[in-house]
Scaffold this motif. Structure first.
Motif, PDB file in Angstrom:
ATOM      1  N   THR A 246      -6.460   0.203  -6.791  1.00 51.06           N
ATOM      2  CA  THR A 246      -7.462   1.107  -6.240  1.00 51.06           C
ATOM      3  C   THR A 246      -6.773   2.386  -5.773  1.00 51.06           C
ATOM      4  N   PHE A 247      -7.562   3.441  -5.643  1.00 43.56           N
ATOM      5  CA  PHE A 247      -7.055   4.698  -5.108  1.00 43.56           C
ATOM      6  C   PHE A 247      -8.125   5.314  -4.228  1.00 43.56           C
ATOM      7  N   SER A 248      -7.752   5.697  -3.027  1.00 42.65           N
ATOM      8  CA  SER A 248      -8.654   6.391  -2.107  1.00 42.65           C
ATOM      9  C   SER A 248      -8.121   7.799  -1.915  1.00 42.65           C
TER      10      SER A 248
ATOM     11  N   SER B   6       0.827   5.166   0.712  1.00 42.15           N
ATOM     12  CA  SER B   6      -0.004   6.207   1.310  1.00 42.15           C
ATOM     13  C   SER B   6       0.732   7.536   1.289  1.00 42.15           C
TER      14      SER B   6
ATOM     15  N   LYS C 216       0.853  -1.171   0.000  1.00 39.24           N
ATOM     16  CA  LYS C 216       0.000   0.000   0.000  1.00 39.24           C
ATOM     17  C   LYS C 216       0.897   1.231   0.000  1.00 39.24           C
TER      18      LYS C 216
ATOM     19  N   GLY D  68      -3.626  10.801  -0.929  1.00 40.53           N
ATOM     20  CA  GLY D  68      -4.418   9.599  -1.107  1.00 40.53           C
ATOM     21  C   GLY D  68      -3.605   8.338  -0.919  1.00 40.53           C
ATOM     22  N   THR D  69      -4.280   7.208  -1.096  1.00 37.84           N
ATOM     23  CA  THR D  69      -3.657   5.909  -0.890  1.00 37.84           C
ATOM     24  C   THR D  69      -3.859   5.036  -2.121  1.00 37.84           C
ATOM     25  N   PHE D  70      -2.755   4.534  -2.654  1.00 38.49           N
ATOM     26  CA  PHE D  70      -2.774   3.578  -3.757  1.00 38.49           C
ATOM     27  C   PHE D  70      -2.711   2.193  -3.148  1.00 38.49           C
ATOM     28  N   ASP D  71      -3.551   1.279  -3.619  1.00 34.41           N
ATOM     29  CA  ASP D  71      -3.585  -0.074  -3.081  1.00 34.41           C
ATOM     30  C   ASP D  71      -4.071  -1.010  -4.179  1.00 34.41           C
TER      31      ASP D  71
END
Length: 160
Positions: free
Chosen positions: A140-142, A105, A103, A110-113
């Motif tokens: 995914t990206f948050s 962060s 992950k 944001g956070t790439f996972d």
């Protein structure tokens, strides 16, 4: 259409996303509201009206990598070559890390996972036939809070 008419339409389409450009007759109703716009091009001798019936948010132009490099170089006070190398290296590290299952962060941004998507049944859109969609690992990206707040603030400023 004559060549100047086509040229005028192409120039006007360049001001909005090309996928949003639709031609309509001049008799078509043209309503300009908060989320829809219409541009008449009769003033340049074109017997058409260019309509853009797409919400404004959907037609924002994307920033290319070269423009992003230019902006980074200017903000950081470095040359474009250095900015390009740093951007490329950062993106490579993010992609490699997420591909390994880590992950990434970036606080505020944001956070790439990655996540595992299980196999499921879907339908072939052409035939309607049921088919199995295999399981897959997808990125995914948050969005981070600061990122969301900045976009929200800019969006409310644009609406005014």
């Amino acid at each position: 259409q004559t060549m100047p008419a086509r040229l005028a339409l192409l120039l006007l389409c360049g001001a909005v996303a090309p996928s949003a450009c639709l031609l309509a007759s001049p008799a078509a109703a043209c309503v300009s509201s908060g989320s829809r716009a219409c541009v008449s091009v009769e003033s340049v001798g074109v017997p058409f009206t260019l309509r853009r019936d797409v919400p404004r948010a959907a037609v924002n132009m994307a920033v290319s990598k070269s423009k992003l490099v230019d902006a980074i170089a200017e903000k950081a006070g470095v040359n474009k070559r250095t900015a390009g190398m740093v951007l490329t290296a950062a993106l490579d590290v993010i992609v490699e890390s997420v591909a390994k299952g880590d992950k990434v962060s970036l606080v505020g941004f944001g956070t790439f996972d990655s996540k595992e998507r299980k196999a499921r049944t879907g339908r072939n859109p052409k035939t309607g036939e049921a088919m199995v969609i295999p399981d897959a690992v997808v990125p995914t990206f948050s969005f981070g809070k600061s990122f969301k707040d900045a976009v929200k603030q800019q969006g409310s400023a644009d609406a005014q």
